[in-house]
Motif scaffolding. Structure first.
Motif, short mmCIF file in Angstrom:
data_model
loop_
_atom_site.label_atom_id
_atom_site.label_comp_id
_atom_site.label_asym_id
_atom_site.label_seq_id
_atom_site.Cartn_x
_atom_site.Cartn_y
_atom_site.Cartn_z
N PHE A 45 1.06 100.76 22.15
CA PHE A 45 0.28 101.44 23.18
C PHE A 45 0.85 102.78 23.63
O PHE A 45 0.24 103.48 24.44
N LYS A 46 2.02 103.16 23.12
CA LYS A 46 2.68 104.37 23.61
C LYS A 46 1.81 105.61 23.43
O LYS A 46 1.72 106.47 24.32
N VAL A 47 1.16 105.72 22.27
CA VAL A 47 0.34 106.91 22.00
C VAL A 47 -0.80 107.03 23.01
O VAL A 47 -1.18 108.14 23.41
N TRP A 48 -1.35 105.89 23.45
CA TRP A 48 -2.43 105.92 24.43
C TRP A 48 -1.89 106.34 25.80
O TRP A 48 -2.60 106.99 26.57
N GLY A 49 -0.64 105.96 26.08
CA GLY A 49 0.00 106.41 27.31
C GLY A 49 0.15 107.92 27.32
O GLY A 49 -0.14 108.58 28.33
N ILE A 50 0.59 108.49 26.21
CA ILE A 50 0.74 109.95 26.10
C ILE A 50 -0.62 110.64 26.27
O ILE A 50 -0.74 111.63 26.98
N TYR A 51 -1.63 110.08 25.60
CA TYR A 51 -2.98 110.65 25.72
C TYR A 51 -3.45 110.65 27.17
O TYR A 51 -4.00 111.66 27.66
N ARG A 52 -3.26 109.53 27.86
CA ARG A 52 -3.72 109.42 29.25
C ARG A 52 -3.02 110.43 30.14
O ARG A 52 -3.63 111.04 31.02
N ILE A 53 -1.72 110.59 29.94
CA ILE A 53 -0.97 111.54 30.77
C ILE A 53 -1.48 112.96 30.55
O ILE A 53 -1.70 113.71 31.51
N ILE A 54 -1.67 113.33 29.29
CA ILE A 54 -2.19 114.67 28.98
C ILE A 54 -3.58 114.86 29.57
O ILE A 54 -3.88 115.89 30.20
#
Length: 264
Positions: A239-248
């Motif tokens: 799920f890390k990539v989705w976390g990065i996407y959400r933050i951006i």
């Protein structure tokens, strides 16, 4: 709202309903960019077309949903949806008010993204690999987590998946149960919204019926593709990539609100 706007919003819904990025939040953002007037029907539309996306789950997992010998499966879904039904009825007006706030979406995207950065490390010792191992109390706990998604931008998928992993489900098992739980949850939400609008407005116009039909069809087709992609992606990358996407996405949205390009 015209036909083009209907299709764009439905595509956004189908793509994001099962990703941990908040479909409601993304639809609100899409509406702001398209300058869609926030009418009572538009509010109903953004809930109702989620039914099309949810039906994609029933089609992809039809053996699971139509195996009536496995009554425990339906019982767990019923237990899991109870918290959302109760809280949804109690706080429906406050939830509707939050749906008008792009700032709420931005903050929820940002905070949820931070959580997803570390979720794989927080819950890295799963013991439940499929839905048959889920106990009724696990289902109820996941249903409680799902209620966090009443705040737009949180993501129903993210909240219920995190809840599943907290209850010791594997990443893929948590994602699948999140899909399953979405069916009764969105059926209840859609039914309630449509019935309430029908009573308040005295029915649906032919144009509104057309937009609902087109929106649900588009969301259904797009969601079929999104579900298959998401399960395979989660198994490989977490799920890390989705976390990065959400933050951006959250930071960009806050910037656009600050600059006045989007109304907060």
């Amino acid at each position: 709202m015209n036909l083009f706007e209907t299709i764009v919003i439905a595509i956004v819904e189908g793509l994001t309903e099962f990703l941990p990025v908040s479909s409601t939040g993304h639809m609100i953002i899409a509406e702001r960019f398209l300058n869609v007037t926030e009418t009572d029907f538009v509010k109903v539309f953004t809930v109702a077309i989620q039914l099309g996306a949810i039906l994609a789950v029933v089609v992809l997992y039809w053996k699971k949903f139509f195996d009536f010998t496995k009554w425990q499966f339906y019982l767990k879904l019923l237990i899991g949806v109870i918290p959302a039904i109760i809280l949804g009825l109690l706080f429906s007006k406050k939830i509707d008010a939050l749906l008008e706030s792009a700032t709420t979406v931005a903050i929820a995207l940002l905070l949820g993204g931070i959580v997803l950065l570390f979720i794989d490390k927080f819950f890295n010792k799963p013991t439940i690999e499929n839905d048959t191992q889920i106990k009724p109390m696990n289902a109820f706990a996941i249903g409680m987590w799902q209620c966090l998604a009443m705040v737009p931008g949180v993501s129903r998928s993210a909240a219920s998946i995190i809840g599943g992993m907290q209850q010791k489900l594997t990443r893929s098992a948590a994602a699948e149960f999140s899909f399953f739980l979405a069916v009764p949850t969105m059926l209840a939400a859609t039914g309630y919204k449509l019935l309430k609008y029908y009573k308040d407005a005295g029915g649906f116009s032919s144009e509104e019926m057309k937009m609902l039909a087109v929106g649900n069809l588009v969301a259904f087709v797009v969601a079929l593709l999104a579900i298959k992609f998401f399960i395979n992606f989660v198994k490989k990358y977490g799920f890390k990539v989705w976390g990065i996407y959400r933050i951006i996405a959250g930071l960009i949205l806050l910037f656009l609100i600050y600059k006045g390009y989007i109304q907060g």
